[in-house]
Write a protein that holds these residues in place. Structure first.
Motif, short mmCIF file in Angstrom:
data_model
loop_
_atom_site.label_atom_id
_atom_site.label_comp_id
_atom_site.label_asym_id
_atom_site.label_seq_id
_atom_site.Cartn_x
_atom_site.Cartn_y
_atom_site.Cartn_z
N PRO A 185 0.76 -1.17 0.18
CA PRO A 185 -0.17 0.27 0.01
C PRO A 185 0.66 1.27 -0.07
N ASP A 186 2.07 1.32 0.49
CA ASP A 186 3.03 2.30 0.45
C ASP A 186 3.21 2.92 -1.00
N LEU A 187 3.74 1.71 -1.69
CA LEU A 187 4.32 2.01 -3.03
C LEU A 187 2.86 1.73 -4.20
N LEU A 188 1.98 1.25 -3.65
CA LEU A 188 0.59 1.26 -4.66
C LEU A 188 0.99 0.26 -5.78
N LEU A 189 1.68 -0.94 -4.98
CA LEU A 189 2.18 -1.87 -6.18
C LEU A 189 1.35 -3.24 -5.62
N THR A 190 0.92 -4.02 -7.01
CA THR A 190 0.22 -5.48 -6.31
C THR A 190 0.97 -6.16 -7.60
N ARG A 191 1.43 -7.53 -6.93
CA ARG A 191 1.67 -8.60 -7.74
C ARG A 191 1.05 -9.76 -7.67
N PHE A 192 1.04 -10.53 -8.53
CA PHE A 192 0.13 -11.75 -8.61
C PHE A 192 1.07 -13.14 -8.90
N TYR A 193 0.91 -14.08 -8.24
CA TYR A 193 1.97 -15.13 -8.39
C TYR A 193 0.92 -16.53 -8.61
N THR A 194 1.45 -17.55 -9.37
CA THR A 194 1.00 -18.83 -9.20
C THR A 194 1.97 -19.83 -8.60
N PHE A 195 1.92 -20.86 -7.88
CA PHE A 195 2.73 -21.45 -7.03
C PHE A 195 2.39 -22.86 -7.47
N ASN A 196 3.18 -23.80 -8.03
CA ASN A 196 3.06 -25.17 -8.26
C ASN A 196 3.47 -25.97 -6.99
N THR A 197 2.33 -26.45 -6.25
CA THR A 197 2.83 -27.33 -5.02
C THR A 197 3.45 -28.57 -5.28
N HIS A 198 3.58 -28.99 -6.32
CA HIS A 198 4.39 -30.26 -6.64
C HIS A 198 5.81 -29.91 -6.80
N THR A 199 6.16 -28.76 -7.89
CA THR A 199 7.47 -28.54 -8.04
C THR A 199 7.92 -27.39 -7.27
N HIS A 200 7.03 -26.68 -6.51
CA HIS A 200 7.40 -25.62 -5.83
C HIS A 200 7.89 -24.35 -6.52
N ASN A 201 7.53 -24.30 -7.93
CA ASN A 201 7.87 -23.33 -8.68
C ASN A 201 7.00 -22.08 -8.66
N LEU A 202 7.74 -21.04 -8.41
CA LEU A 202 6.72 -19.62 -8.41
C LEU A 202 6.78 -18.79 -9.44
N ALA A 203 5.75 -18.33 -10.12
CA ALA A 203 5.74 -17.53 -11.13
C ALA A 203 4.90 -16.27 -11.19
N GLN A 204 5.42 -15.10 -11.59
CA GLN A 204 4.63 -13.90 -11.57
C GLN A 204 4.00 -13.61 -12.61
N LEU A 205 2.64 -13.14 -12.70
CA LEU A 205 1.90 -12.82 -13.80
C LEU A 205 2.35 -11.58 -14.41
N PRO A 206 2.55 -11.58 -15.92
CA PRO A 206 3.19 -10.09 -16.39
C PRO A 206 2.24 -9.17 -16.60
N LEU A 207 1.86 -8.46 -15.40
CA LEU A 207 0.77 -7.35 -15.67
C LEU A 207 1.76 -5.86 -15.45
N PRO A 208 1.14 -4.96 -16.10
CA PRO A 208 1.79 -3.67 -15.85
C PRO A 208 1.59 -3.14 -14.53
N GLU A 209 2.56 -2.60 -13.90
CA GLU A 209 2.57 -2.49 -12.48
C GLU A 209 1.22 -1.37 -12.25
N ALA A 210 0.99 -0.11 -13.19
CA ALA A 210 0.09 0.77 -12.99
C ALA A 210 -1.34 0.07 -13.00
N LYS A 211 -1.53 -0.96 -13.87
CA LYS A 211 -2.65 -1.62 -13.84
C LYS A 211 -3.33 -2.40 -12.76
#
Length: 255
Positions: free
Chosen positions: A17-43
């Protein structure tokens, strides 16, 4: 945080909330791989996580930003983080076995529409609010049958006093305000709060076997102003929780 039990994936929304930034991730519970959705920060700040199911993440936008009214649905494929579809004029209601239920936020009295979860196209099926609520509740029981969320007990309730007494006997601590309790075939998992000298709260997590023997105890947050809910959950014999508000930790619950 939302669980897609059909694809064994977690969807996570992280907001600053301080920087007005939001990030979304998907996490594979089998491989433990974490990936971020490629969204524009302003949107991304003006979007939020609704649900995760059918191998996808579903985000909402805002119609009235001052009131926080949800409007717009965007779907992303968890496997490769690609955008599948977007429906700008509808709002997310819930998930049922046949797809995504959506409504018109400008005409909420109209029947809800069933949307294809992979294309965003209307299926032609509609239902009333009562029918929608029943369908979402039924599917929730089906999709989370291998997932266990804790029950929240507040101070003053009978079960709170029983678990509080158990913690005092086993750990010599005084739990306050609220606690969360879950029981598996082999374990008791309890999230509880104790008072700090500063007057704020510390949140701790403890895992016992059914004989009351302590297997794990850890502090997961401190300097809290109040208690929360859903501080952990159990999926496929693994314990998931957020440590210090920014670290996802997973423990295998051994029988």
């Amino acid at each position: 945080m939302r669980l897609d039990s059909s694809a064994a994936r977690l969807a996570l929304e992280v907001r600053d909330p301080d920087l007005l930034l939001t990030r979304f991730y998907t996490f594979n519970t089998h491989t433990h791989n974490l990936a971020q959705l490629p969204l524009p920060e302003a949107k991304a700040w003006w979007q939020g996580l609704e649900d995760a199911e059918f191998g996808n993440l579903y985000l909402h936008g805002y119609g009235n930003r001052q009131l926080g009214q949800h409007k717009g649905i965007s779907a992303y494929k968890a496997a490769d983080q690609s955008k599948l579809w977007e429906v700008a004029e509808m709002a997310f209601y819930g998930t049922m076995s046949g797809g995504i239920l959506a409504y018109n936020p400008d005409r909420p009295e109209l029947p809800l529409q069933l949307i294809n979860p992979q294309t965003g196209a209307p299926t032609g099926s509609t239902c009333s609010q009562q029918e929608a609520a029943e369908a979402v509740a039924q599917y929730s029981r089906e999709r989370f049958q291998d997932c266990l969320y804790p029950v929240l007990y507040r101070q003053g309730e009978a079960y709170f006093a029983q678990v509080q007494a158990f913690l005092e006997e086993q750990l010599q601590v005084q739990a306050v305000l609220a606690l969360e309790y879950a029981e598996t075939e082999a374990h008791l998992v309890i999230s509880f709060y104790t008072s700090e000298e500063s007057g704020k709260l510390k949140n701790e997590l403890a895992v016992f076997d059914l004989d009351g023997k302590l297997h794990q105890k850890m502090e997961i947050a401190s300097q809290l102003n109040g208690f929360g809910s859903d501080t952990f959950f159990i999926f496929n014999h693994k314990l998931y929780f957020i440590l210090n508000k920014d670290i996802l930790q997973v423990f295998q619950l051994l029988a």
